[in-house]
Design an enzyme around this catalytic site. Structure first.
Site, mmCIF file in Angstrom:
data_model
loop_
_atom_site.group_PDB
_atom_site.id
_atom_site.type_symbol
_atom_site.label_atom_id
_atom_site.label_comp_id
_atom_site.label_asym_id
_atom_site.label_seq_id
_atom_site.Cartn_x
_atom_site.Cartn_y
_atom_site.Cartn_z
ATOM 1 N N ASP A 37 0.820 -1.198 0.000
ATOM 2 C CA ASP A 37 0.000 0.000 0.000
ATOM 3 C C ASP A 37 0.862 1.258 0.000
ATOM 4 O O ASP A 37 1.861 1.330 0.722
ATOM 5 C CB ASP A 37 -0.893 -0.033 1.250
ATOM 6 C CG ASP A 37 -1.880 1.110 1.314
ATOM 7 O OD1 ASP A 37 -2.660 1.270 0.365
ATOM 8 O OD2 ASP A 37 -1.876 1.848 2.313
ATOM 9 N N GLU A 83 1.562 -0.259 -5.179
ATOM 10 C CA GLU A 83 0.671 0.840 -5.523
ATOM 11 C C GLU A 83 1.523 2.101 -5.650
ATOM 12 O O GLU A 83 1.908 2.711 -4.662
ATOM 13 C CB GLU A 83 -0.395 1.026 -4.440
ATOM 14 C CG GLU A 83 -1.359 2.166 -4.744
ATOM 15 C CD GLU A 83 -2.246 2.523 -3.564
ATOM 16 O OE1 GLU A 83 -3.372 3.005 -3.806
ATOM 17 O OE2 GLU A 83 -1.819 2.338 -2.401
#
Length: 548
Positions: A205, A245
């Site tokens: 993330d 990401e």
């Protein structure tokens, strides 16, 4: 390339399916989805053709940010099950040929995590330096919060100590200090723990935030931490993938793949996704063709993860101002459908007006582009959003399995902590798995065919990618070639028919076999002629002309 060179690179051809356990299937009637419920639905995912599950956070949480505010990196939220259920899910998924990756959220913790609780208790706590503290916010150009409508600053004052702590996201998510070697060691233990249980990798993330100062592991070499993490994951599980990401332009993403030493194995292709929606809106393939021609060539051991929608807003930050305005106006005319001035909180089907032709075009494009295609749960049946829930929660409603009460998600009313079932034209009475599985013309059936064709055409993922000149602005023509195999793809972004002619010299062959509709086409006078209906898509295997 020798087969041995790619034997462990399963992620290059993976079909990834992202889901939130608590909104997928409730097995015990408490109104909350759980691990056992997901395990009971593995067969559906296997039949769809999914080869990799991506599980959003399922660890203990205050659930203030859909699970991304984690209070224990080694546990399971008791609403969802326990570690035994995780191991059983992994066994079942692996038995059906599916890999499983999980979210690795290590930019921050919840403010209720024991580390931060101890850190706040005393400035002399061994956990104090697990976070980034300052006597006052740094001078100079301030960092902007990720959620500007909800947070005014990335620094929050701790009244007990009088110091400020850094939070790039919400104030209840204090940033970890990766400059501290104990924090990096803890992250390694987290990775080692889950790989030992059988997890096949991690979706990391908010990667850029991990390496930005303050709190970066090494400000002189910001990417050192990613290389260190990749080495460790490889030692613990040689097949483990790191999917990052990184919402940056292509040229900046290259740094995150690494140079002589790998950092990330896969990265989401945000530029292509955002430009695809511009093409949908304008009925013009040229911006997308331009982006695809310029997409950097990367090491064969690494790849792009292609997608249309996911669990967050549809970010438009990488588009030009006028392009962003055009997409907003067409796909999110209501201000309530927009968030943070940068994205759209809608699912794909409503954005494209529920038009089956446009949806088929979109998914055909997704599976024809080089990369590992990623689906967000419910998108394969055309689920809609719930705008009344606000912000990103609008796209996180329970999976719609049938026409029954609560869409077959649960035997009881979904928990208040979970979004309800929509009663719009996209509700379970109109959109559900049960009905679409029995309809050969449904969106689900079409997606199933696309996945099958994608998996049968390895040249899409492994081959040389070339954008061809279609001679028509609304049509994207591209080819994927590997050795003596090649596939030609045509996509008409216009709401009107388009006429396209391609020379056999450009196509690379003079006979085509239709992979979606069947039949064959033979070139005449050194060219192919295509009359494409509105929003048409063609998958055509290129073969040599038959000779007597």
């Amino acid at each position: 390339m020798r087969p041995a060179d790619t034997s462990d690179l399963w992620w290059r051809t993976a079909v990834i399916y992202c889901l939130d356990i608590e909104t997928f299937q409730d097995s015990d009637g408490d109104g909350v989805g759980d691990l056992e419920g997901l395990a009971n639905r593995i067969e559906y995912l296997a039949e769809l053709g999914i080869t990799c599950l991506w599980l959003m956070p399922f660890q203990p949480t205050r659930d203030l940010d859909d699970g991304y505010d984690i209070t224990d990196f080694y546990g399971v939220d008791p609403r969802l099950g326990d570690l035994g259920h995780v191991v059983e899910l992994l066994r079942i998924a692996h038995g059906r040929g599916m890999r499983v990756i999980i979210d690795l959220v290590v930019n921050h913790t919840s403010d209720r995590h024991p580390w931060f609780v101890a850190a706040r208790r005393s400035t002399r706590s061994r956990y104090r330096d697990y976070y980034v503290w300052r006597d006052r916010p740094p001078r100079g150009r301030p960092k902007h919060p990720v959620f500007p409508g909800e947070e005014q600053s990335v620094w929050e004052k701790d009244e007990r100590s009088g110091q400020y702590y850094l939070h790039s996201f919400y104030r209840h998510q204090p940033d970890l200090n990766l400059e501290n070697p104990d924090v990096r060691a803890e992250i390694a233990r987290i990775v080692g723990f889950w790989t030992k249980l059988g997890v096949d990798g991690f979706r990391i993330d908010a990667v850029p935030f991990l390496i930005q100062p303050p709190g970066a592991a090494d400000e002189t070499d910001p990417h050192a931490f990613l290389r260190e993490l990749r080495r460790f994951a490889g030692r613990r599980a040689g097949h483990a993938v790191l999917l990052g990401e990184v919402g940056l332009p292509h040229r900046d993403q290259l740094d995150y793949f690494g140079g002589s030493e790998t950092e990330l194995d896969l990265q989401f292709d945000f530029v292509t996704a955002q430009t695809a929606f511009l093409a949908f809106v304008r009925g013009d393939a040229r911006p997308l063709a331009k982006v695809l021609r310029r997409r950097p060539t990367i090491d064969v051991r690494q790849g792009w993860a292609t997608f249309l929608r996911n669990h967050d807003e549809l970010s438009l930050e990488l588009l030009e101002k006028d392009e962003r305005a055009a997409v907003f106006a067409a796909l999110a005319p209501d201000e309530k459908q927009r968030v943070y001035g940068r994205g759209i909180v809608r699912r794909l089907a409503p954005m494209l007006g529920g038009d089956p032709r446009r949806l088929r075009l979109a998914y055909s494009l997704l599976f024809s582009l080089p990369g590992a295609p990623v689906l967000f749960y419910g998108e394969e049946i055309g689920m809609g959003e719930q705008p009344e829930l606000g912000d990103r929660a609008a796209v996180r409603s329970p999976m719609q399995w049938d026409r029954g009460a609560y869409g077959g998600f649960s035997a009881t009313r979904p928990s208040r902590s979970i979004t309800g079932i929509p009663d719009s034209g996209y509700g379970p009475d109109h959109v559900n798995v049960h009905d679409q599985l029995r309809d050969p013309d449904s969106l689900l059936s079409f997606v199933q065919v696309l996945i099958s064709r994608y998996r049968a055409a390895p040249e899409i993922a492994w081959g040389e990618f070339t954008v061809l000149d279609a001679g028509e602005h609304a049509v994207l023509a591209h080819r994927c070639r590997a050795d003596d195999r090649a596939v030609l793809f045509l996509h008409n972004f216009s709401d009107e028919p388009r006429h396209v002619e391609l020379k056999t010299a450009d196509v690379g062959g003079d006979r085509l076999h239709d992979l979606l509709a069947g039949g064959a086409e033979q070139a005449e006078d050194g060219r192919f002629v295509f009359d494409l209906a509105a929003y048409a898509q063609r998958w055509l295997r290129i073969t040599e002309m038959e000779r007597s």
